[in-house]
Write a protein that holds these residues in place. Structure first.
Motif, short mmCIF file in Angstrom:
data_model
loop_
_atom_site.label_atom_id
_atom_site.label_comp_id
_atom_site.label_asym_id
_atom_site.label_seq_id
_atom_site.Cartn_x
_atom_site.Cartn_y
_atom_site.Cartn_z
N TYR A 22 -0.18 -69.43 -5.72
CA TYR A 22 -1.25 -68.47 -5.96
C TYR A 22 -2.24 -68.50 -4.80
N TYR A 23 -2.77 -67.32 -4.49
CA TYR A 23 -3.88 -67.22 -3.55
C TYR A 23 -5.15 -67.24 -4.39
N VAL A 24 -6.03 -68.23 -4.12
CA VAL A 24 -7.27 -68.35 -4.90
C VAL A 24 -8.50 -68.40 -4.00
N GLY A 25 -8.35 -67.99 -2.75
CA GLY A 25 -9.45 -68.04 -1.79
C GLY A 25 -10.35 -66.83 -1.86
N PRO A 26 -11.46 -66.88 -1.13
CA PRO A 26 -12.43 -65.80 -1.17
C PRO A 26 -12.10 -64.62 -0.25
N VAL A 31 -7.23 -70.12 0.56
CA VAL A 31 -7.10 -71.28 -0.32
C VAL A 31 -5.90 -70.98 -1.21
N TRP A 32 -4.95 -71.93 -1.26
CA TRP A 32 -3.70 -71.73 -1.98
C TRP A 32 -3.58 -72.76 -3.09
N LEU A 33 -2.93 -72.37 -4.17
CA LEU A 33 -2.75 -73.22 -5.35
C LEU A 33 -1.28 -73.29 -5.71
N ILE A 34 -0.79 -74.53 -5.90
CA ILE A 34 0.56 -74.75 -6.41
C ILE A 34 0.44 -75.52 -7.71
N PRO A 35 0.84 -74.92 -8.83
CA PRO A 35 0.92 -75.70 -10.07
C PRO A 35 2.22 -76.50 -10.06
N THR A 36 2.16 -77.74 -10.49
CA THR A 36 3.36 -78.57 -10.58
C THR A 36 3.48 -79.09 -12.01
N GLY A 39 0.29 -81.58 -12.48
CA GLY A 39 -1.04 -81.23 -11.98
C GLY A 39 -0.98 -80.18 -10.89
N LEU A 40 -2.16 -79.91 -10.32
CA LEU A 40 -2.32 -78.83 -9.35
C LEU A 40 -2.48 -79.38 -7.93
N VAL A 41 -1.99 -78.61 -6.97
CA VAL A 41 -2.17 -78.91 -5.56
C VAL A 41 -2.91 -77.73 -4.94
N VAL A 42 -3.95 -78.03 -4.16
CA VAL A 42 -4.74 -77.00 -3.50
C VAL A 42 -4.68 -77.23 -1.99
N PHE A 43 -4.51 -76.15 -1.25
CA PHE A 43 -4.54 -76.21 0.21
C PHE A 43 -5.82 -75.56 0.68
N ASP A 44 -6.70 -76.36 1.29
CA ASP A 44 -8.02 -75.97 1.77
C ASP A 44 -8.98 -75.75 0.60
N HIS A 53 -16.14 -69.52 -6.35
CA HIS A 53 -15.11 -68.48 -6.41
C HIS A 53 -13.73 -69.10 -6.53
N VAL A 54 -13.46 -70.17 -5.77
CA VAL A 54 -12.17 -70.84 -5.83
C VAL A 54 -11.95 -71.44 -7.22
N LEU A 55 -12.95 -72.13 -7.73
CA LEU A 55 -12.84 -72.71 -9.08
C LEU A 55 -12.59 -71.63 -10.13
N ASP A 56 -13.34 -70.52 -10.04
CA ASP A 56 -13.15 -69.42 -10.99
C ASP A 56 -11.76 -68.79 -10.83
N SER A 57 -11.28 -68.69 -9.60
CA SER A 57 -9.96 -68.09 -9.35
C SER A 57 -8.85 -68.96 -9.93
N ILE A 58 -9.01 -70.27 -9.82
CA ILE A 58 -8.03 -71.18 -10.42
C ILE A 58 -7.97 -70.94 -11.93
N ARG A 59 -9.14 -70.80 -12.55
CA ARG A 59 -9.18 -70.51 -13.98
C ARG A 59 -8.58 -69.13 -14.28
N LYS A 60 -8.88 -68.17 -13.42
CA LYS A 60 -8.41 -66.79 -13.63
C LYS A 60 -6.89 -66.72 -13.66
N VAL A 61 -6.20 -67.54 -12.87
CA VAL A 61 -4.73 -67.52 -12.87
C VAL A 61 -4.16 -68.46 -13.94
N GLY A 62 -5.04 -69.02 -14.78
CA GLY A 62 -4.57 -69.74 -15.96
C GLY A 62 -4.53 -71.25 -15.88
N PHE A 63 -5.24 -71.84 -14.92
CA PHE A 63 -5.21 -73.30 -14.77
C PHE A 63 -6.62 -73.87 -14.83
N ASP A 64 -6.70 -75.16 -15.11
CA ASP A 64 -7.99 -75.85 -15.20
C ASP A 64 -8.19 -76.68 -13.93
#
Length: 198
Positions: A22-26, A31-36, A39-44, A53-64
């Motif tokens: 997922y792209y979760v950057g502004p 900023v990229w997100l990989i759910p595993t 747990g989650l892996v974030v790049f940058d 915005h990044v924290l909200d975007s992670i939630r928006k795509v369904g993750f905590d």
């Protein structure tokens, strides 16, 4: 839609690239997100004031965000590492990773900010929540998070310690397994294919 601190024309959006990327950057910094499965892996991490915005975007795509396990930094410039401290605050167990050369850049930045050189300038960018050296990546490292493996490559250029990463992505694949059993569905034009990787 424009976030505070954005330059003109810098978009803000969140989207799915692959089933597990997922792209979760502004918009101005990726900023990229990989759910595993573990747990989650974030790049940058972008920088303040854009980390929420990044924290909200992670939630928006369904993750905590509290489930972030790793924050991989692609280089030691503030716009890429400045939010790592806040992400770690949201996920205290998260590891922050960078290559040695860029850990040195990050440490020098915070040392200068603390001493007033560069950090107390009224026009200086917000340094975010400082964090300390954690995981030092090296060329060829393979980090396993659940069933996801991330390989590290050293590609100096933008900075002396710029890494690149490889990992497997999935498209049109759905996890349906209970708990620790991996059962996946792959939709096709002929129906569903069930893949059991246990």
């Amino acid at each position: 839609y424009k976030l505070p601190g954005h330059t003109a024309g810098s978009p803000s959006f969140t989207f799915t690239v692959f089933d597990n990327l997922y792209y979760v950057g502004p918009g101005n910094v990726s900023v990229w997100l990989i759910p595993t499965t573990d747990g989650l892996v974030v790049f940058d991490s972008t920088q303040e004031p854009l980390v929420d915005h990044v924290l909200d975007s992670i939630r928006k795509v369904g993750f905590d965000p509290k489930n972030i396990r790793y924050i991989f930094l692609t280089h030691g410039h503030l716009d890429h590492f400045g939010g790592a401290g806040k992400l770690k605050q949201a996920a205290p167990a998260a590891r922050i990773a960078a290559l040695e050369e860029d850990w040195q850049l990050i440490e020098t930045f915070y040392k200068n900010a603390a001493s007033g050189r560069g950090g107390n300038n009224p026009n200086a960018r917000d340094p975010g929540i400082p964090f300390t050296r954690d995981l030092v990546n090296k060329e060829g490292d393979v980090i396993t998070v659940g069933k996801t493996q991330i390989k590290v490559y050293k590609l100096p250029g933008h900075t002396a310690g710029s890494p690149s990463f490889t990992f497997t992505v999935f498209d049109n694949l759905y996890y349906v397994g209970p708990g620790n059993v991996s059962v996946w569905l792959i939709p096709t034009t002929d129906g569903l294919v069930v893949f059991d990787s246990t």
